[in-house]
Design a protein around this motif. Structure first.
Motif, short mmCIF file in Angstrom:
data_model
loop_
_atom_site.label_atom_id
_atom_site.label_comp_id
_atom_site.label_asym_id
_atom_site.label_seq_id
_atom_site.Cartn_x
_atom_site.Cartn_y
_atom_site.Cartn_z
N LEU A 23 -108.66 22.82 -10.55
CA LEU A 23 -108.32 24.24 -10.49
C LEU A 23 -109.48 25.19 -10.24
CD1 LEU A 23 -105.68 24.35 -13.38
CD2 LEU A 23 -105.30 23.99 -10.94
N HIS A 24 -110.70 24.68 -10.06
CA HIS A 24 -111.85 25.56 -9.85
C HIS A 24 -112.54 25.24 -8.53
CE1 HIS A 24 -111.20 26.81 -13.93
NE2 HIS A 24 -111.45 25.60 -14.40
N PRO A 25 -113.18 26.23 -7.92
CA PRO A 25 -113.83 25.99 -6.62
C PRO A 25 -115.08 25.13 -6.75
CG PRO A 25 -114.29 28.22 -7.39
CD PRO A 25 -113.29 27.64 -8.34
N ARG A 26 -115.37 24.41 -5.69
CA ARG A 26 -116.64 23.69 -5.57
C ARG A 26 -116.91 23.50 -4.09
NH1 ARG A 26 -113.18 19.85 -7.77
NH2 ARG A 26 -112.47 18.32 -6.22
N GLU A 27 -118.11 23.18 -3.77
CA GLU A 27 -118.51 23.02 -2.38
C GLU A 27 -117.70 21.91 -1.71
OE1 GLU A 27 -122.54 22.16 0.31
OE2 GLU A 27 -122.65 22.29 -1.88
N GLY A 28 -117.22 22.20 -0.50
CA GLY A 28 -116.51 21.20 0.28
C GLY A 28 -115.06 20.99 -0.10
N LYS A 29 -114.56 21.77 -1.07
CA LYS A 29 -113.19 21.60 -1.54
C LYS A 29 -112.24 22.54 -0.79
CE LYS A 29 -110.35 22.48 -5.64
NZ LYS A 29 -110.35 23.02 -7.01
N TYR A 30 -111.01 22.11 -0.67
CA TYR A 30 -109.92 22.92 -0.11
C TYR A 30 -109.96 24.32 -0.71
CZ TYR A 30 -104.97 24.03 0.92
OH TYR A 30 -103.80 24.61 1.35
N LYS A 31 -109.83 25.35 0.13
CA LYS A 31 -110.10 26.71 -0.28
C LYS A 31 -108.89 27.50 -0.77
CE LYS A 31 -114.45 26.43 0.44
NZ LYS A 31 -115.31 26.28 -0.78
#
Length: 639
Positions: free
Chosen positions: A388-396
Motif C-alpha cells: 500500500l505504499h510507494p517505492r521506486e519502480g512500483k506501479y503508480k
C-alpha cells in the motif's frame, strides 16, 4: 483435501529462479494439455473440458503471476524477467487460439451432453477461438500472431514508462503554504533551500488540494499530467493502429466494436451513445458546479477567468470548507493509515461473514507488504497481500492484481492490493479509494471457489467489474462505521455531524466530476475509433466537448493515462458500473449497513458466483429485477 497457498522465496537472490521455475513449469503443463487434447483419444465432452480446464489453470498461473511481479517487484531485473514470462504466456495463448486442429476438437463436442455451467464454458471457448482468428487463412493468422506479440511489448513499454517516470518540481518553502504540518515536516528544504515535490501520489494529491500558491500548483499539475511524455506518444499511435488492424482482420469495423462484443454494452457505437447520455444528464449541474468554483477563485484573484486542471481540487476543497464547514486537513487527523487498514478488515469481515489472520512471517516480495489468510468459519478460502505504499519502480496507481486464480480443491485464490498511500495520515478520499480497491480483492477471493477457472474471481464482463468495488465505497461514508476506526490522536472518534457535513460537501462538484469521467471515457473511445494523427489536438477537442475543466497548456494527459493500455477503448466502464453499483446499493438499508440477510445474499448471488453467469443475470438474481438507471439518476441529482 488441504490446499496450500503459494510459497515465495525467503532469499532475495532466489527470486529469479522462483519466477522462472513457476512460469516455465506452468507453461509446459499448458502445452502438454494442448497435445493431449489433439492426441486422438476418444473423450466425452466433459472430459475434454476438464482437460482444457487444467490447461487454463496453468495459463492463469503464468499470466497473472508474471504480470503482477512485472509491476511491483523491487528488483528491476526481476520485473524485466517477469515481463518476459508474461510475453511468453500471451504468445502461447495466441498460438493456441489459432490452432485449427485444437479448435475442431471443441467444435465437434455435443453441447447437449453438458450441464449449464459446462455448456457456458464451451460457448466461451468457441467464441474465443473465433476472436483469435482460428478460421482465417495462414497469412492472416500469422499477421494476427505478430500483432499480438507486438501489442504485448508496446503495452508493457507504455506501462513501464508511466511507472518509471517520476518527475519533480523544485519550490521555495513558502510555496508549501496551506499544506498540513506533517506534509511540510516531511518535505524539508535541501542544501540549496528548495523543496522537492514529486509526481508520486502522496506528494501530488495533497499539494494540488491544499497549496495556496496557484503558480506552484500549476507547475506540479503540469508535471503530473505530462508523465511519460514524449516517450509514450509514438507507443500510443502504434498501439491504436495495431488494435485497429487486429479488429479489421477479424471482421470488425473498429477496435471498439471488437472490444465491446464481450461486454455488457454489446457494441462499439453504444459506447459513444452512453458517453453522450451521461454527459448530457450531468451538463446543467456540471456547469453550475464550475461556476461555483470560478466564483470562489475570483474572490482570490478577479483576473482568473476559468478553472483549470490545476485549480479544481484546491477550490473544491475551499468551497467545502467555507460553505459546508468541512476542512480536509481537520478530517484527515482521524484517518491514521494503520487504524484505517485495521478498520477495513473489520468492516469487510463483518459484512461478508469472513475473518482475516495475519501471516507476519510469510515470505513476501517487500517488507512493506502485509499478508493475511482469509477464512470463512474455520476454512481458509484465500490469501491476500496489501502492498500500500510507494517505492521506486512500483506501479503508480491503485489496483488489485491476481496472484493465483482460485480453482475448487486445486488452488486457493490469492491476490494483492497495490496502492500508493502515505504512511501517516490519509485523506478521506484515499480511504474511499482503499475500500474501492479492496472490493476487487474480496471479489477475487469470494468468487474463487469455482470448478471452471475461466469463471473464477473477477471474471465477469469487464464493464461490470467496477460495480462491486464502487458499491463498497458506501461503507467508507457511513458515520457509525467510520467511528469504529476513524479516531484522532486522543482516541476520540470522528464526530457523526462531521461525517454528515462531509457527505453534503461531497456533493460539491459531483456533476462536474461525472463530466470529467466522460471526458476520460471519450479519450479512450475516440482515440481508438478515429486514431487521430495529433493526440494533443484531439484530447484538447474532447476536453472542450466533455470536461468543463480546461487542461493546462503544455500537458499531455494521454501519455500518463494508464487505462489506455488495460481498459483500451472501454474506460466508460467506470460510469457504466456506477449505474449498476447505485442500483445494487438500493437493496441495502442505510440505517443497517450490516444486515446479514441482504449482505449474505449479495455475497452469494453476486460475488461468490464469479463469472459463472452474465453480470446482468447476477444483478437480477440479487435485486429480483433487471438493473435500472433510477438509483443513479437520484444520486446524480443529489438526492
Amino acid at each position: 483435501m488441504t490446499v496450500e497457498p503459494l510459497a515465495m522465496p525467503t532469499d532475495s537472490a532466489a527470486w529469479p529462479g522462483f519466477v522462472t521455475e513457476r512460469s516455465d513449469t506452468a507453461l509446459a503443463a499448458a502445452r502438454e494439455v494442448v497435445e493431449r487434447l489433439k492426441d486422438g483419444t476418444e473423450r466425452t465432452p466433459i472430459e475434454v473440458l476438464d482437460l482444457w480446464n487444467e490447461g487454463e489453470t496453468a495459463v492463469a498461473n503464468v499470466a497473472g503471476f508474471a504480470s503482477f511481479f512485472a509491476e511491483v517487484h523491487p528488483d528491476a531485473s526481476v520485473r524485466d524477467l517477469a515481463e518476459k514470462k508474461a510475453q511468453e504466456a500471451i504468445a502461447f495463448v495466441t498460438e493456441r487460439g489459432q490452432d485449427r486442429e485444437l479448435y475442431e476438437v471443441f467444435a465437434a463436442l455435443d453441447r447437449d451432453e453438458l450441464d449449464a455451467d459446462a455448456g457456458r464454458v464451451l460457448d466461451h471457448v468457441l467464441r474465443d477461438f473465433r476472436r483469435s482468428g482460428v478460421d482465417k487463412d495462414d497469412a492472416t493468422r500469422d499477421r494476427l500472431a505478430a500483432i499480438s506479440e507486438r501489442m504485448t511489448l508496446v503495452g508493457q513499454d507504455f506501462s513501464r514508462n508511466i511507472r518509471d517516470d517520476v518527475r519533480s518540481v523544485r519550490l521555495r518553502p513558502e510555496q508549501l503554504d496551506g499544506l498540513p504540518d506533517d506534509y511540510r515536516e516531511a518535505h524539508q528544504p535541501d542544501d540549496d533551500g528548495l523543496v522537492t515535490i514529486t509526481t508520486d501520489y502522496p506528494d501530488t494529491v495533497p499539494f494540488l488540494t491544499f497549496a495556496t500558491d496557484r503558480e506552484a500548483r500549476h507547475a506540479v499539475s503540469r508535471q503530473f499530467n505530462s508523465r511519460a511524455w514524449p516517450d509514450n506518444d509514438p507507443l500510443l499511435h502504434e498501439l491504436f493502429e495495431l488494435r485497429a488492424e487486429q479488429a479489421q482482420l477479424l471482421g470488425y469495423d473498429s477496435w471498439p466494436a471488437f472490444d465491446a462484443e464481450v461486454k455488457m454494452i454489446g457494441s462499439g457505437p453504444a459506447i459513444g451513445e452512453f458517453i453522450d447520455r451521461i454527459a448530457d444528464l450531468a451538463d446543467e449541474a456540471g456547469r453550475a458546479d464550475v461556476a461555483t468554483l470560478l466564483a470562489r477563485a475570483q474572490k482570490d484573484d478577479p483576473s482568473i477567468t476559468e478553472i483549470t486542471s490545476g485549480d479544481t481540487a484546491y477550490y473544491t476543497e475551499l468551497v467545502r470548507r467555507e460553505q459546508h464547514d468541512v476542512d480536509a486537513q481537520h478530517v484527515r487527523r482521524y484517518f491514521d493509515f494503520t487504524k484505517v487498514r485495521a478498520g477495513l478488515l473489520d468492516v469487510t469481515g463483518r459484512l461478508f461473514g469472513i475473518h482475516y489472520r495475519e501471516r507476519k512471517h510469510t515470505a513476501k516480495w517487500s517488507d512493506d507488504v502485509s499478508c493475511y489468510d482469509v477464512y470463512r468459519d474455520e476454512t481458509r478460502i484465500g490469501r491476500i497481500y496489501l502492498d500500500l505504499h510507494p517505492r521506486e519502480g512500483k506501479y503508480k496507481h491503485a489496483a488489485q492484481f491476481d496472484l493465483v486464480t482460485g480453482v475448487s480443491d486445486t488452488q486457493l485464490p490469492e491476490g494483492s492490493l497495490v496502492c500508493n498511500f502515505p504512511r501517516g495520515l490519509m485523506e478521506h478520499s484515499q480511504v474511499v479509494t482503499l475500500f474501492h480497491e479492496f472490493g476487487h480483492l474480496i471479489h477475487h477471493v469470494l468468487g474463487g471457489d469455482q470448478r471452471w477457472v475461466a469463471f473464477s474471481g473477477v471474471a465477469t464482463e469487464w464493464d461490470f467489474v467496477e460495480a462491486p468495488s464502487q458499491m463498497l465505497e458506501e461503507w467508507a461514508w457511513d458515520a457509525d462505521i467510520l467511528r469504529s476506526f476513524a479516531v484522532d490522536e486522543s482516541g476520540e472518534p470522528i464526530p457523526a455531524d462531521l461525517v454528515a457535513r462531509m457527505r453534503t460537501a461531497e456533493d460539491v462538484g459531483r456533476a462536474q466530476r461525472v463530466r470529467t469521467q466522460m471526458y476520460y471515457a471519450a479519450v479512450s473511445y475516440v482515440l481508438h475509433l478515429d486514431r487521430p494523427t495529433d493526440h494533443d489536438e484531439a484530447v484538447r477537442a474532447l476536453g472542450d466537448r466533455y470536461s468543463l475543466i480546461r487542461p493546462l497548456d503544455d500537458t499531455h494527459f494521454q501519455t500518463s493515462f494508464g487505462h489506455l493500455e488495460g481498459y483500451s477503448s472501454g474506460y466508460y466502464t467506470y460510469m457504466w458500473s456506477l449505474v449498476i453499483a447505485k442500483d445494487l446499493f438500493s437493496a441495502f438499508d442505510p440505517s443497517d449497513m450490516f444486515d446479514t440477510e441482504v449482505a449474505g445474499r449479495y455475497r452469494d448471488e453476486v460475488l461468490a458466483r464469479g463469472g459463472s453467469a452474465d453480470a446482468a443475470d447476477l444483478v437480477a438474481a440479487f435485486l429480483g429485477r433487471p438493473y435500472s438507471f433510477e438509483a443513479f439518476g437520484r444520486w446524480l441529482s443529489g438526492e
